[in-house]
Motif scaffolding. Structure first.
Motif, PDB file in Angstrom:
ATOM      1  N   ASN A  31       0.965  -1.246  -0.168  1.00 15.95           N
ATOM      2  CA  ASN A  31      -0.094  -0.606  -0.007  1.00 15.95           C
ATOM      3  C   ASN A  31       1.213   1.051  -0.454  1.00 15.95           C
ATOM      4  N   ASN A  48      -6.677   5.060 -13.922  1.00 14.46           N
ATOM      5  CA  ASN A  48      -5.948   4.903 -12.321  1.00 14.46           C
ATOM      6  C   ASN A  48      -7.433   5.106 -11.969  1.00 14.46           C
ATOM      7  N   ASN A  90      -5.583   4.242  -4.051  1.00 19.10           N
ATOM      8  CA  ASN A  90      -4.510   3.114  -2.914  1.00 19.10           C
ATOM      9  C   ASN A  90      -4.430   3.847  -1.663  1.00 19.10           C
ATOM     10  N   LYS A 144      -8.184   3.300  -9.059  1.00 22.45           N
ATOM     11  CA  LYS A 144      -9.089   2.771  -7.394  1.00 22.45           C
ATOM     12  C   LYS A 144      -7.297   3.392  -6.399  1.00 22.45           C
ATOM     13  N   ASN A 151      -2.542 -10.943  -4.399  1.00 26.38           N
ATOM     14  CA  ASN A 151      -1.837  -9.590  -3.309  1.00 26.38           C
ATOM     15  C   ASN A 151      -0.518  -9.588  -3.905  1.00 26.38           C
ATOM     16  N   SER A 166      -4.945   1.178 -11.243  1.00 25.55           N
ATOM     17  CA  SER A 166      -3.681   2.074 -10.661  1.00 25.55           C
ATOM     18  C   SER A 166      -2.859   3.218 -11.014  1.00 25.55           C
ATOM     19  N   GLY A 173      -3.631  -7.094  -6.181  1.00 21.69           N
ATOM     20  CA  GLY A 173      -3.376  -6.011  -5.312  1.00 21.69           C
ATOM     21  C   GLY A 173      -1.882  -5.925  -5.423  1.00 21.69           C
ATOM     22  N   SER A 174      -0.863  -4.198  -5.691  1.00 28.13           N
ATOM     23  CA  SER A 174       0.132  -4.127  -4.548  1.00 28.13           C
ATOM     24  C   SER A 174       1.578  -5.200  -5.959  1.00 28.13           C
ATOM     25  N   GLN A 178      -5.697  -3.221  -7.842  1.00 27.84           N
ATOM     26  CA  GLN A 178      -5.699  -1.939  -6.758  1.00 27.84           C
ATOM     27  C   GLN A 178      -3.925  -1.601  -6.127  1.00 27.84           C
ATOM     28  N   GLY A 179      -3.221  -0.223  -6.554  1.00 31.14           N
ATOM     29  CA  GLY A 179      -1.904  -0.485  -6.406  1.00 31.14           C
ATOM     30  C   GLY A 179      -0.820  -1.204  -7.029  1.00 31.14           C
ATOM     31  N   SER A 180      -1.301  -1.313  -8.026  1.00 30.46           N
ATOM     32  CA  SER A 180       0.243  -2.231  -9.005  1.00 30.46           C
ATOM     33  C   SER A 180      -0.148  -1.766 -10.079  1.00 30.46           C
TER      34      SER A 180
END
Length: 671
Positions: free
Chosen positions: A3, A250, A254, A252, A154, A228, A179-180, A205-207
């Motif tokens: 995150n 982008n 994060n 989402k 994730n 992301s 995510g990530s 998300q966050g990727s």
């Protein structure tokens, strides 16, 4: 990367290899890899375990490797130089320990301890959290080409380095779902990553396509981020893009993020990246932002260098936003950015908050269209080369301006103001640029006498006096006429009033009435030379001629009010803005036509030019030039590709119109 480093943790490792095949133990101390000084005074340990371990040089083709155990590598390479052709490597099993992100303990393929692994073709697949695809740690080196890598959970990046690892990738197809899970990923201690060709896609998300706590260079590849940011650079690290297509949506937010953006430079304060300058460089790339700002910088120094890229923002986002956010210490967590534009076209606002700064340098025919520091909060220093162009779409505030063109003809004020250290230079610059657009801007700032040209707005007379002198220019009268006793222009109103014969009788020779009617210095009463045809204006008596009704003033021809004093200087000021219009089109030339000779094409259109037109090349490809007649000449033997040339078109002007220049960029495609 969790995150965007919300959890601060600092660990460094010194590797100790176990002698047994398939297992190794790593000790970690507080110093931190890469010399990080953000760590805690703690220690921990991590163990490597590989379902298959290669510790000596090996060459294999078509081999399969797999692991279903959390905390275990499907393939662990700890020594030698090995080459695997078309391998199939699969990894399932999750691990929650951060050692998987820092040291690669749950990666599908891990290379460390000075080992070198070459992978040609094949597939790498992971299904489990913190299960990265191909991982180079410390002194490990990976060279991988033509391989397909897929991760589904994730915290599972595609290709990754930490602790100083080295990874070179060519023509990979990398897709992550979780995510990530950046496709091109690094973490604590960084390293070096070079990516040539291929497609790198993220969906979580966050990727971002790239998350850099390392030095990452990507050449001629496609980067796609579907949820992301596109690129993230943390702390004293870098990303360089050459010939890359980056497409970002982008949609989402994060972690601590509150804004949508494509390219994000920041310092998380987690200890995963050293403090220092975050660097982003892009050349000959296409960067598309489908939501939010193109650039966002917070809590770090940043250096951004852009050359000949195409930027597209399909949303209502700004080009760049430099401001404090959730990271760092409040009050000192803004951004300090150096932005270098070289042969670069940029459009969109640049926002700078009160604790941030921007140093912006434009060279080699760059263009910027937008409002810069429109809220007048940040500190901005702007430098323009003579062949670079600034077009305002809102009021702009800078602390300092260094322009190689001292006339500011390369600034299109477009009806807005440019404040330099609190002083509006737009009016002065408008007078000297002599372009149609800036003249229009000046007209909106003229005095209340709408018939006066903008240059006369500086008259020390109050507006009502200007309005009472419709005939205030006697440039059409013979020099001796102002001295005529009937129309002495130097006398105050009461003196003129004592000379009714000069203004009110029709027995004067034809010349004197003309003289008195054109007297530029007299109040309304002195313009009464035609009162013999309007007796009602004299009902108050000859000695009160200064009280003539205002309608007599408004009957003066407009052209008289627009004439200036009888000097060379003011005559020049009455010249109209040149009506020069210039446009350019992209032209295509066949490569076959260039084998034996050069090719000349018409790509520049000039309309409504006043005076002789000349053309000059300001910058651009060495394969292109401009002729005296404004045609673009493509050099013999030019190879396939897209080439640009920046041309300055100048209309010399004439006795009625000012000189003006316009700069256009012409693109030539050779196919």
């Amino acid at each position: 990367m969790k995150n965007f480093k919300q959890k601060a943790l600092s660990i460094i490792l010194s590797a100790m290899l176990a002698s047994s095949v398939g297992a190794a133990t790593i000790s970690a101390s507080a110093a931190g890899p890469g010399g990080s000084s953000q760590g805690q005074n703690s220690s921990s340990s991590a163990s490597y375990s590989g379902a298959t371990e290669i510790s000596t040089s090996t060459t294999k083709s078509g081999a399969s490797y797999s692991s279903t155990t959390g905390g275990q590598n499907a393939l662990l390479v700890s020594g030698g130089t090995s080459t695997l052709t078309n391998p199939t490597v699969k990894k399932s099993g999750a691990e929650s320990s951060e050692s998987s992100d820092f040291y690669g303990t749950n990666a599908c393929v891990l290379v460390y301890n000075g080992a070198v692994l070459n992978i040609n073709g094949g597939t790498v697949t992971t299904n489990g959290s913190h299960a990265n695809g191909v991982f180079a740690y410390g002194t490990g080196t990976v060279n991988i080409s033509d391989t397909t890598i897929n991760t589904s959970a994730n915290n599972s990046g595609g290709i990754m380095v930490t602790g100083g690892g080295t990874l070179t990738a060519e023509n990979l197809t990398v897709t992550t779902q979780g995510g990530s899970s950046a496709a091109i990923r690094s973490d604590r201690g960084g390293g070096t990553m070079t990516v040539n060709g291929g497609t790198y896609t993220t969906n979580g998300q966050g990727s971002p396509s790239i998350y850099s706590t390392a030095d990452v260079t990507v050449n001629n590849a496609k980067l796609i981020s579907n949820a992301s940011e596109g690129v993230v650079v943390e702390g004293k690290n870098s990303v360089t893009l050459n010939g890359v297509t980056l497409t970002d949506t982008n949609n989402k937010l994060n972690g601590q993020s509150t804004t949508y953006k494509n390219i994000f430079l920041y310092q998380s304060m987690s200890g995963d990246a050293d403090k220092g300058t975050s660097s982003f460089t892009a050349k000959d790339s296409t960067i598309t932002t489908n939501k939010g700002d193109t650039f966002y910088i917070t809590n770090t120094d940043a250096s951004i260098s852009l050359t000949n890229n195409k930027f597209v923002n399909s949303s209502d986002g700004d080009f760049m936003r430099i401001e404090a956010a959730a990271w760092g210490t409040s009050g000192s967590n803004g951004g300090d950015v150096t932005l270098k534009l070289s042969n670069q076209d940029v459009e969109g606002n640049i926002i700078v908050d009160s604790i941030s700064s921007l140093t912006m340098n434009m060279t080699d025919g760059s263009t910027y269209k937008g409002a810069l520091n429109n809220a007048n909060k940040g500190t901005v220093k702007l430098t323009l080369s003579a062949d670079s162009t600034l077009t305002l779409t809102g009021n702009t505030y800078v602390k300092s301006l260094t322009d190689a063109d001292s006339t500011y003809s390369n600034i299109n004020f477009n009806g807005y103001k440019l404040y330099v250290n609190g002083t509006d230079i737009s009016t002065g610059a408008t007078a000297s640029t002599e372009t149609e657009e800036t003249t229009q801007a000046a007209d909106t700032q003229s005095s209340t006498n709408s018939t006066e040209p903008a240059e006369q707005s500086g008259n020390n007379q109050p507006p009502e006096q200007n309005g009472s002198q419709p005939s205030g220019n006697n440039g059409n009268q013979p020099p001796e006429m102002p001295t005529d006793s009937n129309g002495n222009p130097q006398q105050p109103p009461e003196q003129n009033g004592s000379q009714p014969s000069g203004n009110n009788n029709g027995n004067q020779p034809p010349e004197p009435p003309t003289d008195s009617n054109g007297n530029p210095q007299q109040p309304p009463a002195d313009n009464s030379g035609q009162q013999t045809t309007q007796p009602e204006t004299n009902t108050s008596g000859e000695t009160t001629a200064t009280e003539a009704p205002s309608e007599q003033v408004t009957t003066a021809p407009v052209e008289q009010t627009e004439k200036s004093a009888d000097t060379t200087e003011t005559v020049k000021k009455t010249k109209k803005a040149n009506t020069l219009k210039v446009s350019a089109k992209t032209k295509t030339v066949k490569k076959s036509k260039l084998k034996k000779s050069k090719k000349t094409v018409s790509a520049i259109t000039v309309k409504n030019a006043q005076g002789k037109v000349t053309y000059a090349k300001l910058s651009g490809s060495k394969y292109l030039s401009v002729t005296k007649k404004g045609k673009i000449e493509v050099k013999k033997g030019t190879k396939k590709g897209t080439y640009k040339i920046k041309v300055k078109v100048t209309a010399k002007g004439n006795s009625s119109y000012k000189k003006a220049s316009k700069t256009v960029t012409v693109k030539i495609k050779v196919k």
